[in-house]
Design an enzyme around this catalytic site. Structure first.
Site, mmCIF file in Angstrom:
data_model
loop_
_atom_site.group_PDB
_atom_site.id
_atom_site.type_symbol
_atom_site.label_atom_id
_atom_site.label_comp_id
_atom_site.label_asym_id
_atom_site.label_seq_id
_atom_site.Cartn_x
_atom_site.Cartn_y
_atom_site.Cartn_z
ATOM 1 N N CYS A 1 12.804 11.520 6.941
ATOM 2 C CA CYS A 1 12.801 10.948 8.299
ATOM 3 C C CYS A 1 14.107 11.242 9.022
ATOM 4 O O CYS A 1 14.123 11.473 10.216
ATOM 5 C CB CYS A 1 12.560 9.458 8.216
ATOM 6 N N LYS B 1 0.839 -1.210 0.000
ATOM 7 C CA LYS B 1 0.000 0.000 0.000
ATOM 8 C C LYS B 1 0.868 1.252 0.000
ATOM 9 O O LYS B 1 1.538 1.561 0.977
ATOM 10 C CB LYS B 1 -0.913 0.038 1.229
ATOM 11 N N GLU C 1 8.999 16.087 15.764
ATOM 12 C CA GLU C 1 9.330 16.029 14.341
ATOM 13 C C GLU C 1 8.397 16.973 13.573
ATOM 14 O O GLU C 1 7.182 16.832 13.643
ATOM 15 C CB GLU C 1 9.144 14.598 13.830
ATOM 16 N N GLU D 1 9.939 1.505 10.584
ATOM 17 C CA GLU D 1 10.875 2.609 10.315
ATOM 18 C C GLU D 1 10.090 3.878 10.569
ATOM 19 O O GLU D 1 9.214 4.234 9.779
ATOM 20 C CB GLU D 1 11.313 2.596 8.848
HETATM 21 P P1 NAD Z 1 1.803 8.094 8.311
HETATM 22 O O1 NAD Z 1 2.241 7.271 9.446
HETATM 23 O O2 NAD Z 1 0.673 9.017 8.503
HETATM 24 O O3 NAD Z 1 1.401 7.176 7.064
HETATM 25 C C1 NAD Z 1 2.256 6.215 6.527
HETATM 26 C C2 NAD Z 1 1.462 5.144 5.828
HETATM 27 O O4 NAD Z 1 0.633 4.467 6.770
HETATM 28 C C3 NAD Z 1 0.515 5.659 4.747
HETATM 29 O O5 NAD Z 1 0.501 4.718 3.705
HETATM 30 C C4 NAD Z 1 -0.833 5.686 5.464
HETATM 31 O O6 NAD Z 1 -1.939 5.571 4.621
HETATM 32 C C5 NAD Z 1 -0.722 4.476 6.355
HETATM 33 N N1 NAD Z 1 -1.536 4.529 7.567
HETATM 34 C C6 NAD Z 1 -1.970 5.625 8.242
HETATM 35 N N2 NAD Z 1 -2.651 5.255 9.351
HETATM 36 C C7 NAD Z 1 -2.640 3.900 9.372
HETATM 37 C C8 NAD Z 1 -3.156 2.925 10.277
HETATM 38 N N3 NAD Z 1 -3.807 3.281 11.370
HETATM 39 N N4 NAD Z 1 -2.936 1.620 10.010
HETATM 40 C C9 NAD Z 1 -2.259 1.244 8.918
HETATM 41 N N5 NAD Z 1 -1.749 2.113 8.018
HETATM 42 C C10 NAD Z 1 -1.936 3.428 8.242
HETATM 43 O O7 NAD Z 1 3.129 8.827 7.859
HETATM 44 P P2 NAD Z 1 3.312 9.896 6.714
HETATM 45 O O8 NAD Z 1 2.762 11.188 7.206
HETATM 46 O O9 NAD Z 1 2.858 9.347 5.410
HETATM 47 O O10 NAD Z 1 4.911 9.943 6.631
HETATM 48 C C11 NAD Z 1 5.655 10.728 7.446
HETATM 49 C C12 NAD Z 1 6.285 9.922 8.560
HETATM 50 O O11 NAD Z 1 7.063 8.850 8.066
HETATM 51 C C13 NAD Z 1 7.257 10.751 9.355
HETATM 52 O O12 NAD Z 1 7.085 10.561 10.734
HETATM 53 C C14 NAD Z 1 8.622 10.235 8.927
HETATM 54 O O13 NAD Z 1 9.659 10.453 9.833
HETATM 55 C C15 NAD Z 1 8.339 8.810 8.701
HETATM 56 N N6 NAD Z 1 9.365 8.216 7.830
HETATM 57 C C16 NAD Z 1 10.292 7.360 8.363
HETATM 58 C C17 NAD Z 1 11.297 6.810 7.574
HETATM 59 C C18 NAD Z 1 12.302 5.855 8.132
HETATM 60 O O14 NAD Z 1 12.965 5.187 7.351
HETATM 61 N N7 NAD Z 1 12.465 5.754 9.423
HETATM 62 C C19 NAD Z 1 11.348 7.131 6.225
HETATM 63 C C20 NAD Z 1 10.405 8.019 5.713
HETATM 64 C C21 NAD Z 1 9.409 8.535 6.531
#
Ligand code: NAD
Length: 487
Positions: free
Chosen positions: A291, A183, A391, A257
């Site tokens: 991130c 997804k 963050e 991650e």
């Molecule tokens: P998010 O957690 O809101 O969403 C990430 C994904 O999870 C999306 O596909 C979303 O649709 C899905 N999702 C949302 N709620 C969910 C749930 N309850 N159950 C299952 N899936 C769900 O994050 P975002 O806003 O898309 O991305 C930003 C975040 O990602 C930041 O905190 C960033 O630091 C982190 N990030 C981490 C890394 C790493 O490698 N550590 C890399 C990139 C981004």
């Protein structure tokens, strides 16, 4: 004028069992540089997720089927072929990524996509190098281990590096022989859908790669599903916790991650000009929606004024501009909601008493209604301020000062996250000693943000667990079985 889409983008469908299908619902995907709708995307309901999982299950469980009959070498060649197809379509994929995410085309074309190709080729090589061992513990028994694929893996990806972060999971998942329900984030599904077409062209058997688009509800259906054996998630820490709770019900394997608030530490004996460039790159690359962004900059007091002057001068040259212009280095924030969050943090920083020394505003580029924010720097930040602890995930830097090593290590570690860190100094002993004391999954010395397919990446503390890339990724996509044969 902001460059418009060069060709019309077809509506996105779901990829289930090798076929493109309509979803239960639909949603728009937006170009953040203009605020305009790029196209409509299918929204997968729990029922659609069921069908995707059933297809993945069938492809995995059918021991006489094309996927399980494929040798490791054939699997490796298939992944390599996928990399070749990404390479052959690199311009189109880079443009789609930029249109959907708002990142500069320079980044999508020359950083994200080349790394996708590299990651796929790296894991293509791993397919033939996954093995168990024989253990000579007894004269009267033959004992050995097998490394088997985990089964059906659910891959959930965020919007900041859409295809790149998908490739970090797809590469090892395929190399190890798993089947997949993937997804992408609802904000940025386009490159993943195009990748799905390339997977069919490469000859990935039906059911091995299923793509379900949608938002949190689609993600939850994947996490809950009893037919999925493992979840690999990249995203926010809050959602990571929810996923861990949800996965506990069916005791799925989980790797996470998550977010970061990475300290970037500049000692007075560093090459200051290089460190300035590194600090700019660390926070403003990818609009700060990274991130491992170096969002907390610690400068040794002795050089603070000189450093900040140089930093501000550089930041002011980075004007937000059309993401499709090859010269642009600061693109559009991914969505209106994300832009609003970042602007709210800027207001918080002002209220907390930090000094705004660069940027701080939303700007219009060429009269568009896109989501652009100036590169923003706060100085006189203290470690307990919200802008130093949370963050922000945008182009906002919090600069702090320090006087000695023990103090900066303590401050750097006093934060819930532990994804990455950097140290700038000409003193080798200091560099290694500080690196050891920092609680972070990656430490860069005299550089920022370098990554490679061969080097593991992941977090300490609230930045998650498990490692992606490198040989350690293989452990997370395999189960270990012990076999005893008693003579
Ligand atoms: P998010 O957690 O809101 O969403 C990430 C994904 O999870 C999306 O596909 C979303 O649709 C899905 N999702 C949302 N709620 C969910 C749930 N309850 N159950 C299952 N899936 C769900 O994050 P975002 O806003 O898309 O991305 C930003 C975040 O990602 C930041 O905190 C960033 O630091 C982190 N990030 C981490 C890394 C790493 O490698 N550590 C890399 C990139 C981004």
């Amino acid at each position: 004028m902001i460059t418009a889409t060069r060709s019309k983008i077809s509506p996105g469908r779901l990829l289930i069992d090798g076929q493109w299908a309509q979803g239960a619902g639909k949603f728009d995907t937006i170009n953040p540089a203009t605020g305009e709708v790029l196209t409509q995307i299918a929204e997968a309901s729990p029922g659609d997720v069921d069908r995707a999982v059933e297809a993945a299950r069938r492809a995995f469980d059918d021991r006489a089927g094309p996927w399980r009959k494929m040798s490791a070498s054939e699997r490796g060649r298939l992944i390599w072929r996928l990399a070749d197809l990404v390479e052959a379509n690199i311009d189109e994929l880079a443009e789609l990524e930029t249109l959907d995410n708002g990142k500069p085309i320079f980044e999508s074309r020359y950083v994200d996509l080349p790394m996708v190709i590299d990651v796929l080729r790296y894991f293509a090589g791993w397919a033939t190098k996954i093995h168990g061992e024989t253990v000579n513990a007894f004269e009267t028994a033959f004992t050995y281990t097998l490394r088997e694929p985990v089964g059906v893996v659910g891959l959930i990806v965020p919007w900041n590096f859409p295809l790149l972060l998908a490739s970090w999971k797809l590469g090892p998942a395929l190399a190890c022989g798993n089947t997949i329900v993937l997804k992408p984030a609802e904000q940025t599904p386009l490159t993943t859908l195009r990748f799905g077409e390339l997977a069919i062209e490469a000859g990935v058997p039906a059911g091995v790669l299923n793509i379900v688009t949608g938002g949190p509800e689609t993600g939850k259906a994947i996490v809950r599903h009893a037919g999925i054996d493992k979840i690999a998630f990249t995203g926010s820490t809050a959602v990571g916790k929810e996923i861990m709770r949800g996965a506990a019900e069916t005791l799925k394997r989980v790797t996470l991650e998550l977010g970061g608030k990475s300290p970037n530490i500049v000692f007075a004996d560093a090459d200051i000009d290089n460190a300035v460039k590194g600090a700019i790159n660390g926070i403003f690359y990818g609009k700060g929606e990274v991130c491992n962004a170096g969002s907390r900059l610690f400068i040794e007091s002795k050089v603070q004024d000189e450093f900040l002057d140089k930093l501000v001068a550089r930041a002011q040259k980075m004007k937000p501009a059309d993401p499709l212009d090859p010269k642009t280095r600061m693109g559009a924030i991914v969505s209106h909601a994300q832009m609003q969050d970042v602007l709210d943090y800027i207001e918080t920083g002002k209220k907390e008493g930090a000094r705004l020394i660069a940027g701080g505003r939303r700007v219009s580029v060429d009269g568009s209604r896109g989501f652009f924010i100036e590169p923003t720097i706060f100085s006189s930040v203290t470690n307990d301020m919200k802008i130093a602890q949370e963050e922000i995930f945008g182009p906002v830097l919090a600069a702090l000062s320090f006087d000695d090593i023990d103090q900066v290590v303590e401050l750097a570690n006093r934060n819930p996250y532990g994804l990455a860190a950097a140290v700038w100094t000409r003193d080798v002993k200091k560099a290694h000693s500080v690196s050891r004391q920092l609680k972070a999954g990656t430490v860069w010395i005299n550089t920022y943000g370098l990554m490679d397919a061969a080097l593991p990446f992941g977090g300490y503390k609230s930045s998650g667990f498990g490692r992606e890339l490198g040989m350690h990724a293989i452990e997370h996509y395999t189960e270990l079985k012990t076999v005893w044969l008693n003579f």
